[in-house]
Write a protein that holds these residues in place. Sequence first.
Motif, short mmCIF file in Angstrom:
data_model
loop_
_atom_site.label_atom_id
_atom_site.label_comp_id
_atom_site.label_asym_id
_atom_site.label_seq_id
_atom_site.Cartn_x
_atom_site.Cartn_y
_atom_site.Cartn_z
N ALA A 118 0.49 -58.60 65.36
CA ALA A 118 1.77 -57.90 65.46
C ALA A 118 1.66 -56.54 66.12
CB ALA A 118 2.36 -57.73 64.06
N SER B 246 1.58 -65.17 75.85
CA SER B 246 0.80 -63.94 76.02
C SER B 246 -0.43 -63.88 75.11
CB SER B 246 1.70 -62.73 75.77
OG SER B 246 2.20 -62.75 74.44
N ASN C 210 9.19 -70.30 71.30
CA ASN C 210 8.34 -69.79 72.38
C ASN C 210 6.87 -69.68 71.98
OD1 ASN C 210 10.54 -69.48 74.20
ND2 ASN C 210 11.06 -67.53 73.21
N TYR C 211 6.51 -70.33 70.89
CA TYR C 211 5.10 -70.46 70.49
C TYR C 211 4.74 -71.93 70.55
CZ TYR C 211 4.54 -65.70 68.61
OH TYR C 211 4.42 -64.34 68.45
N PRO D 51 7.14 -60.53 65.09
CA PRO D 51 6.69 -61.88 64.74
C PRO D 51 7.87 -62.76 64.33
CG PRO D 51 5.32 -60.21 63.68
CD PRO D 51 6.52 -59.50 64.26
N LYS E 186 -0.48 -64.22 71.66
CA LYS E 186 -0.25 -63.80 70.28
C LYS E 186 -0.35 -65.01 69.35
CE LYS E 186 0.65 -59.86 72.09
NZ LYS E 186 -0.54 -59.21 72.63
N ASP F 143 5.14 -53.77 70.12
CA ASP F 143 6.20 -54.26 71.00
C ASP F 143 6.56 -55.72 70.74
OD1 ASP F 143 3.85 -55.34 71.88
OD2 ASP F 143 4.22 -54.98 74.01
N THR F 144 6.06 -56.30 69.66
CA THR F 144 6.32 -57.71 69.37
C THR F 144 6.84 -57.87 67.94
OG1 THR F 144 4.57 -58.44 70.87
CG2 THR F 144 5.30 -60.02 69.22
N SER G 209 1.53 -67.81 71.50
CA SER G 209 2.53 -67.54 72.53
C SER G 209 1.87 -67.55 73.91
CB SER G 209 3.19 -66.18 72.29
OG SER G 209 2.26 -65.14 72.55
#
Length: 199
Positions: A184, A89, A45-46, A190, A91, A187-188, A87
């Motif tokens: 990081a 979002s 998902n990256y 890595p 990140k 809520d995530t 990502s």
Amino acid sequence: MTPPTRRGFVVACTATLAGCGILPEESEPIEASATAPAVLPESSNYSPIVEESRIIETTVTVDFSGDVELTSRQDVIATVFQRVYESASGKRFGLLTAPAVQVVDQPEVVRDPLTAVDSARVVSLAMDADVDTVSEWRESGSATLLGTETTRMAAMATIDGSERDIARVRVRAGEDSVTAIATAPDDTVPPFGAVTRNA
């Protein structure tokens, strides 16, 4: 890829034993290249945003202690694989694969040249961003990278003008060393465990 820049240098390898030098001076830097890049699979998902090789010039220092105190300093020109992912979002997740360098003529004395590079420079390469400052790294649990469980380090960095929490994991992988750095937030998690390598 920009070719390495040759520069003048003086590298001293010295020892303290009744005031005498023990290790000979080196006249040439070590030139080494990583063998294969660490990567994230498409299922992570990256998405990849940077896939490059970088030339890193640094000086690696090794201190020995015992009956004889030795300090060895060796210039290193390392070709490092740079892989940066993002990502949906926003990140960032960066992977730097560097050659593990034998600094002195002893097989067990091998170092990752990135450990001798300023933290802000390493984070900048891993994030593909401007990094002004990085706080002191602190232990923050553990993580698994390329099948090896190791200490996860955390810090605060100023990235592109904003304060961000970052996490770092570093392991040996065959003849190379792999450094993974992620933005990081709480809520995530890595994707350290998803990293693969064809070597």
